[in-house]
Design a protein around this motif. Sequence first.
Motif, PDB file in Angstrom:
ATOM      1  N   ARG A 281     -44.963  -4.129  -0.083  1.00 16.78           N
ATOM      2  CA  ARG A 281     -43.374  -5.243  -0.217  1.00 16.78           C
ATOM      3  C   ARG A 281     -42.364  -5.212  -0.264  1.00 16.78           C
ATOM      4  N   ARG A 282     -42.010  -3.796   0.262  1.00 19.16           N
ATOM      5  CA  ARG A 282     -40.727  -3.311   0.477  1.00 19.16           C
ATOM      6  C   ARG A 282     -40.746  -3.773   1.920  1.00 19.16           C
ATOM      7  N   HIS A 283     -41.915  -3.498   2.993  1.00 18.75           N
ATOM      8  CA  HIS A 283     -41.917  -4.401   4.513  1.00 18.75           C
ATOM      9  C   HIS A 283     -41.846  -5.492   4.380  1.00 18.75           C
ATOM     10  N   GLU A 284     -42.324  -6.023   3.624  1.00 14.84           N
ATOM     11  CA  GLU A 284     -41.959  -7.833   3.264  1.00 14.84           C
ATOM     12  C   GLU A 284     -40.430  -8.181   3.254  1.00 14.84           C
ATOM     13  N   LEU A 285     -40.020  -7.062   2.546  1.00 17.77           N
ATOM     14  CA  LEU A 285     -38.376  -7.722   2.168  1.00 17.77           C
ATOM     15  C   LEU A 285     -37.497  -7.078   3.338  1.00 17.77           C
ATOM     16  N   ASP A 286     -37.740  -6.727   3.995  1.00 17.68           N
ATOM     17  CA  ASP A 286     -37.020  -5.581   5.659  1.00 17.68           C
ATOM     18  C   ASP A 286     -37.128  -6.752   5.850  1.00 17.68           C
ATOM     19  N   GLN A 287     -38.911  -7.395   6.188  1.00 15.87           N
ATOM     20  CA  GLN A 287     -38.708  -8.609   7.356  1.00 15.87           C
ATOM     21  C   GLN A 287     -38.269  -9.909   6.608  1.00 15.87           C
ATOM     22  N   ALA A 288     -38.136 -10.182   5.365  1.00  7.00           N
ATOM     23  CA  ALA A 288     -37.753 -12.062   4.840  1.00  7.00           C
ATOM     24  C   ALA A 288     -36.250 -11.434   5.041  1.00  7.00           C
TER      25      ALA A 288
ATOM     26  N   ASP B  97     -31.057 -28.362   8.007  1.00  3.34           N
ATOM     27  CA  ASP B  97     -32.051 -28.012   8.496  1.00  3.34           C
ATOM     28  C   ASP B  97     -32.694 -26.961   8.927  1.00  3.34           C
ATOM     29  N   GLU B  98     -31.540 -26.268   9.205  1.00  2.68           N
ATOM     30  CA  GLU B  98     -31.765 -24.899  10.267  1.00  2.68           C
ATOM     31  C   GLU B  98     -32.041 -23.652   9.000  1.00  2.68           C
ATOM     32  N   VAL B  99     -30.547 -23.771   7.930  1.00  2.10           N
ATOM     33  CA  VAL B  99     -30.831 -23.331   6.417  1.00  2.10           C
ATOM     34  C   VAL B  99     -32.047 -23.086   6.470  1.00  2.10           C
ATOM     35  N   ARG B 100     -32.854 -23.725   5.325  1.00  6.89           N
ATOM     36  CA  ARG B 100     -33.690 -24.405   5.179  1.00  6.89           C
ATOM     37  C   ARG B 100     -35.213 -24.187   6.274  1.00  6.89           C
ATOM     38  N   ALA B 101     -35.222 -23.924   7.524  1.00  9.99           N
ATOM     39  CA  ALA B 101     -35.974 -23.283   8.006  1.00  9.99           C
ATOM     40  C   ALA B 101     -36.143 -21.741   8.336  1.00  9.99           C
ATOM     41  N   ALA B 102     -34.799 -21.292   8.179  1.00 10.00           N
ATOM     42  CA  ALA B 102     -34.987 -19.869   7.845  1.00 10.00           C
ATOM     43  C   ALA B 102     -35.638 -19.528   6.183  1.00 10.00           C
ATOM     44  N   LYS B 103     -35.224 -20.169   5.279  1.00 10.49           N
ATOM     45  CA  LYS B 103     -35.703 -19.886   4.323  1.00 10.49           C
ATOM     46  C   LYS B 103     -37.042 -19.732   4.264  1.00 10.49           C
ATOM     47  N   MET B 104     -37.981 -20.472   4.392  1.00  9.25           N
ATOM     48  CA  MET B 104     -39.574 -20.864   4.972  1.00  9.25           C
ATOM     49  C   MET B 104     -40.300 -20.133   5.615  1.00  9.25           C
ATOM     50  N   SER B 105     -39.375 -18.747   6.266  1.00  9.98           N
ATOM     51  CA  SER B 105     -39.485 -17.992   7.721  1.00  9.98           C
ATOM     52  C   SER B 105     -39.377 -16.833   6.687  1.00  9.98           C
ATOM     53  N   ALA B 106     -38.562 -16.755   5.584  1.00 11.12           N
ATOM     54  CA  ALA B 106     -38.332 -15.519   5.140  1.00 11.12           C
ATOM     55  C   ALA B 106     -39.654 -15.419   4.078  1.00 11.12           C
ATOM     56  N   THR B 107     -39.989 -16.479   2.985  1.00 13.07           N
ATOM     57  CA  THR B 107     -40.441 -16.761   2.874  1.00 13.07           C
ATOM     58  C   THR B 107     -41.961 -16.646   3.100  1.00 13.07           C
ATOM     59  N   ALA B 108     -42.253 -16.675   4.061  1.00 15.03           N
ATOM     60  CA  ALA B 108     -43.731 -16.450   4.136  1.00 15.03           C
ATOM     61  C   ALA B 108     -43.980 -14.728   5.161  1.00 15.03           C
ATOM     62  N   ALA B 109     -42.179 -14.834   5.035  1.00 11.80           N
ATOM     63  CA  ALA B 109     -42.839 -13.124   5.260  1.00 11.80           C
ATOM     64  C   ALA B 109     -43.099 -11.722   4.243  1.00 11.80           C
ATOM     65  N   HIS B 110     -42.964 -12.516   3.161  1.00 10.48           N
ATOM     66  CA  HIS B 110     -43.553 -12.333   2.072  1.00 10.48           C
ATOM     67  C   HIS B 110     -45.226 -12.165   1.621  1.00 10.48           C
ATOM     68  N   ALA B 111     -45.723 -12.229   2.328  1.00 13.93           N
ATOM     69  CA  ALA B 111     -47.366 -13.129   2.477  1.00 13.93           C
ATOM     70  C   ALA B 111     -47.908 -12.093   2.136  1.00 13.93           C
ATOM     71  N   SER B 112     -47.856 -10.945   0.968  1.00 11.18           N
ATOM     72  CA  SER B 112     -48.777 -10.440  -0.036  1.00 11.18           C
ATOM     73  C   SER B 112     -48.575 -11.415  -1.366  1.00 11.18           C
ATOM     74  N   GLN B 113     -47.755 -12.192  -1.164  1.00 13.90           N
ATOM     75  CA  GLN B 113     -47.390 -13.710  -1.938  1.00 13.90           C
ATOM     76  C   GLN B 113     -47.565 -14.784  -2.511  1.00 13.90           C
ATOM     77  N   VAL B 114     -48.188 -15.048  -1.141  1.00 10.80           N
ATOM     78  CA  VAL B 114     -48.254 -16.361  -0.622  1.00 10.80           C
ATOM     79  C   VAL B 114     -49.548 -16.348   0.347  1.00 10.80           C
ATOM     80  N   GLU B 115     -49.556 -15.780   0.487  1.00 13.79           N
ATOM     81  CA  GLU B 115     -51.820 -15.510   0.775  1.00 13.79           C
ATOM     82  C   GLU B 115     -52.330 -14.468   0.158  1.00 13.79           C
TER      83      GLU B 115
END
Length: 439
Positions: A94-101, A203-221
């Motif tokens: 989760r630390r790594h995911e935070l950095d990526q997000a 749209d650009e900001v929403r896309a960045a937010k969705m990409s960052a959310t996906a980075a938290h893979a341990s939580q969304v998958e």
Amino acid sequence: MTRPVFRHDRPGTSASAWTTVLAAHAMVPLQLPSVAGRLVVVGAHPDDETLGAGGLIRVAAIAGWQVEVVSATAGEGSHPRSPTHSRELLAQVRRHELDQAIARLAPGAAVTCLGLPDGAVADHLAELVAHLVAMIGIDGEDVLLLAPWRRDGHPDHEAAGLAAAIAAARTDARLVEYPVWLWHWGDEQGVPWAQVRELPLDDEVRAAKMSATAAHASQVEPLSPAPGDEVLLDAPLRAHFRRDLELFFEDDEPVRDDALDLVHRERSDPWQVESDYERHKRAVTLASLPRQRYEHGLEVGCSIGALAVDLAQRCGRLLAVDASETAVTAARERTAGLDQVEVRRAAVPAQWPSGRFDLVSISEVGYFLSPRQLAGVVERSLAALTEDGHLLLCHWRHQPVGWPLAGPAVHEAFLASGAPVLVEHQDPDFVLHVLGRPA
């Protein structure tokens, strides 16, 4: 408001229901300064900041703000029955995911994980407050502090929000709170609409937010197909955070910061007033007074009354005040036989006593004020002096943990007023000045 006990894996309020509610309310836009400053973002767990405020983080980064993110915990308790991931491994993931997000939202942002125990942030409140105060520093008015909503329904979120509120009060940072779990358990009646602020997301900001959310893979998958490794944030939950807007709360009510009162409740003599150091400091203080006798003195921050006893011997009348009710009770007991002493509870500068004084003593209390509060105390103390009055200042030199100011900075604020310096004493551990009334 009474919040229900909720679980993430049980049905809550749907995103579509919230869409209907939000459409029925005209909300105040979130006003951001036109000049880029510092954005300090607090989360209880990795992913809180992305879900609740990823859009604002991205907007600030695009505008050139300096972004700093701190997560109180590593979120190691997210899958307590996982057969594949220990708490230690989850913390690393989760630390790594935070950095990526955060890299997807605000490239170059500083990211810190304090590693406080997941589920027990409230037990480490003072530690979190101290860290946030140190991050913000003495230039708090240039900081937008972003933190979980103090009524979000999750104990870690609420503790992180409370810590941020206290840190904001001590540093004069602007606090904005973001909800996360409100969207799951709450409804229209659970929202303090007067505090709501709205931030539209393009749209650009929403896309960045969705990409960052996906980075938290341990939580969304799912961590794995095994029982205990199920997805934490399923599609219905994530739908709350795909809107083209984010909502925040700004609460003008002052937060209760009872740290100093707690110190006095836990220890009858928190500052060891009979130690050699304290005795020496009081002796120097009394010897520095230019006059042997004063008609009416005011002591700001009397604590348990040790200095008040000494000042009473030099004053016809002495009013001693402190913000801590526990300290005031102890000071009244200590000065009980001194008819010339009155001890009163008052938080300065808001509750500054009326009247004029030919001696005002401000000792070991200035660094327990925010910079804005200190400026108010400087103004009121000098205005309260009689024409021939003296302002006595004495403070520990070193940095108190959990507050932005140290003794020398407190004294510099008074010296900047232009008040004449009558006495100056520099000690390895404290600094003392006696000032006159400015011309």
